[in-house]
Design a protein around this motif. Structure first.
Motif, PDB file in Angstrom:
ATOM      1  N   LYS A  78       0.850  -1.189   0.000  1.00 25.48           N
ATOM      2  CA  LYS A  78       0.000   0.000   0.000  1.00 25.48           C
ATOM      3  C   LYS A  78       0.888   1.241   0.000  1.00 25.48           C
ATOM      4  O   LYS A  78       1.699   1.429   0.914  1.00 25.48           O
ATOM      5  CB  LYS A  78      -0.923   0.021   1.220  1.00 25.48           C
ATOM      6  CG  LYS A  78      -1.747  -1.253   1.398  1.00 25.48           C
ATOM      7  CD  LYS A  78      -2.647  -1.546   0.197  1.00 25.48           C
ATOM      8  CE  LYS A  78      -3.507  -2.782   0.434  1.00 25.48           C
ATOM      9  NZ  LYS A  78      -4.332  -3.139  -0.736  1.00 25.48           N
ATOM     10  N   ARG A 129      -5.445   0.621  -7.685  1.00 29.03           N
ATOM     11  CA  ARG A 129      -6.391   0.156  -6.669  1.00 29.03           C
ATOM     12  C   ARG A 129      -5.719  -0.792  -5.676  1.00 29.03           C
ATOM     13  O   ARG A 129      -5.962  -0.730  -4.475  1.00 29.03           O
ATOM     14  CB  ARG A 129      -7.562  -0.526  -7.366  1.00 29.03           C
ATOM     15  CG  ARG A 129      -8.681  -1.003  -6.457  1.00 29.03           C
ATOM     16  CD  ARG A 129      -9.856  -1.467  -7.314  1.00 29.03           C
ATOM     17  NE  ARG A 129     -10.888  -2.082  -6.511  1.00 29.03           N
ATOM     18  CZ  ARG A 129     -10.966  -3.394  -6.274  1.00 29.03           C
ATOM     19  NH1 ARG A 129     -10.075  -4.226  -6.791  1.00 29.03           N
ATOM     20  NH2 ARG A 129     -11.939  -3.882  -5.519  1.00 29.03           N
ATOM     21  N   ALA A 174      -3.711   1.272  -3.357  1.00 36.21           N
ATOM     22  CA  ALA A 174      -4.613   2.024  -2.476  1.00 36.21           C
ATOM     23  C   ALA A 174      -4.030   3.336  -1.937  1.00 36.21           C
ATOM     24  O   ALA A 174      -3.915   3.521  -0.718  1.00 36.21           O
ATOM     25  CB  ALA A 174      -5.047   1.129  -1.314  1.00 36.21           C
ATOM     26  N   TRP A 198     -11.713   2.154  -1.841  1.00 39.85           N
ATOM     27  CA  TRP A 198     -10.868   2.140  -0.651  1.00 39.85           C
ATOM     28  C   TRP A 198     -10.882   3.560  -0.062  1.00 39.85           C
ATOM     29  O   TRP A 198     -11.240   4.519  -0.766  1.00 39.85           O
ATOM     30  CB  TRP A 198      -9.446   1.700  -1.007  1.00 39.85           C
ATOM     31  CG  TRP A 198      -8.674   2.675  -1.869  1.00 39.85           C
ATOM     32  CD1 TRP A 198      -7.841   3.660  -1.439  1.00 39.85           C
ATOM     33  CD2 TRP A 198      -8.681   2.753  -3.304  1.00 39.85           C
ATOM     34  NE1 TRP A 198      -7.319   4.361  -2.500  1.00 39.85           N
ATOM     35  CE2 TRP A 198      -7.816   3.818  -3.660  1.00 39.85           C
ATOM     36  CE3 TRP A 198      -9.328   2.043  -4.326  1.00 39.85           C
ATOM     37  CZ2 TRP A 198      -7.592   4.188  -4.979  1.00 39.85           C
ATOM     38  CZ3 TRP A 198      -9.107   2.413  -5.631  1.00 39.85           C
ATOM     39  CH2 TRP A 198      -8.242   3.460  -5.955  1.00 39.85           C
ATOM     40  N   CYS A 233     -10.060   6.998   0.419  1.00 36.04           N
ATOM     41  CA  CYS A 233      -9.226   7.763  -0.512  1.00 36.04           C
ATOM     42  C   CYS A 233      -9.828   9.147  -0.724  1.00 36.04           C
ATOM     43  O   CYS A 233     -11.035   9.287  -0.951  1.00 36.04           O
ATOM     44  CB  CYS A 233      -9.145   7.011  -1.844  1.00 36.04           C
ATOM     45  SG  CYS A 233      -8.147   7.819  -3.098  1.00 36.04           S
TER      46      CYS A 233
END
Length: 310
Positions: free
Chosen positions: A4, A28, A31, A65, A67
């Motif tokens: 991540k 994605r 993330a 997610w 964001c």
């Protein structure tokens, strides 16, 4: 487990929903907590392009997610030079550093880890201005570290800092063709490479090339800067072929290069450019050996002509 990323990401879109979806899926998995999405508008003379542009922008609907999302969607077509450079302006106005991906530059998950570590390690090191994700060395590795230093600026998936982009000038107003000739002669020893860069500079100044990235390359050259290049390939350019703006040759050896595992990141002891690595890239890109053979053949013809005239 997927890495991540800690860095903000800018995704640049246009009219390729197919490649956009694949690049988005890679983002994605990483993330990012802050995602910027910029898109150029459709060209008026291209039927169906408006539909493709809308489809590409629909990736924003699939962010699932936590964001913060910011978008810059153009209604009118600005062209590659203006659309991309102004989007990066917008990004660095809000971020001190970050990762930039175009809609055909498919990153591995290791790419995000690599960029995070390089952005942190060289944040205040003004020798380093650019972090690239592409390795174009066809399997050749330079040194035992996870990356090497280069004078080139690869933009198929990259990261940098506001401190660098603040010096960007899409018109290259500070430079003249005469100065550029002398400057490149101090960077490269091969005259064909020098002359090719000078010709590209002249074409940019004449408005014959609609692009943004050569300007960044020139400015990095003239600041005697270094780029970080991974010793394995972390970006696959999936945009070669029909529908591409610049990378139209699907048989190009750089097309869809596979990702390679990065492993634990080992830093080099010496922060100096690998000149031979750069020559290998430019010799292929600029077709140096063919031009040399052509020039040698012409030289022999001229020599024979003078000999026969005696």
């Amino acid at each position: 487990m997927n890495y991540k990323t800690h860095s903000p990401v800018l995704l640049l879109l246009f009219n390729r929903p197919d490649t956009t979806r694949r690049v988005f899926e890679a983002i994605r998995l990483a993330a990012p907590a802050r995602l910027y999405i910029a898109a150029d508008g459709p060209r008026k003379d291209r039927e169906q392009e408006a539909v493709l542009c809308v489809e590409a922008k629909e990736v924003v609907n699939h962010i699932d997610w936590p964001c913060e999302v910011k978008t810059l969607f153009r209604e009118q077509n600005l062209g590659c030079k203006e659309a991309v450079s102004s989007a990066i302006d917008w990004f660095f106005e809000q971020e001190e550093e970050g990762i930039i991906l175009e809609d055909d530059c498919l990153p591995s998950n290791d790419f995000f880890r690599f960029c995070d570590q390089m952005l942190e390690r060289y944040r205040f090191d003004t020798r380093i201005r650019h972090i690239g994700g592409s390795n174009l060395q066809q399997g050749k590795q330079w040194g035992e570290a996870s990356y090497y230093c280069s004078n080139l600026t690869h933009v198929w998936g990259w990261a940098s800092w506001r401190r660098v982009w603040q010096q960007y000038d899409k018109e290259l107003t500070a430079y003249t063709a005469e100065d550029v000739q002398n400057a490149f002669a101090n960077i490269f020893t091969e005259p064909i490479i020098v002359n090719t860069w000078v010709q590209m500079f002249k074409q940019l100044n004449a408005g014959q090339i609609d692009t943004w990235d050569y300007q960044l390359t020139f400015i990095n050259f003239f600041n005697n800067s270094l780029s970080i290049i991974p010793n394995v390939n972390l970006i696959s350019n999936i945009g070669f072929g029909d529908g591409a703006t610049h990378t139209i040759d699907a048989a190009n050896r750089y097309a869809s290069l596979p990702h390679q595992p990065l492993g634990n990141i080992v830093h080099p002891l010496y922060i100096v450019p690998q000149k031979q690595a750069d020559y290998n890239t430019l010799a292929y890109d600029f077709d140096v050996e063919r031009i040399k053979r052509k020039n040698a053949k012409l030289h022999r013809r001229i020599k024979r002509w003078f000999k026969n005239k005696r």
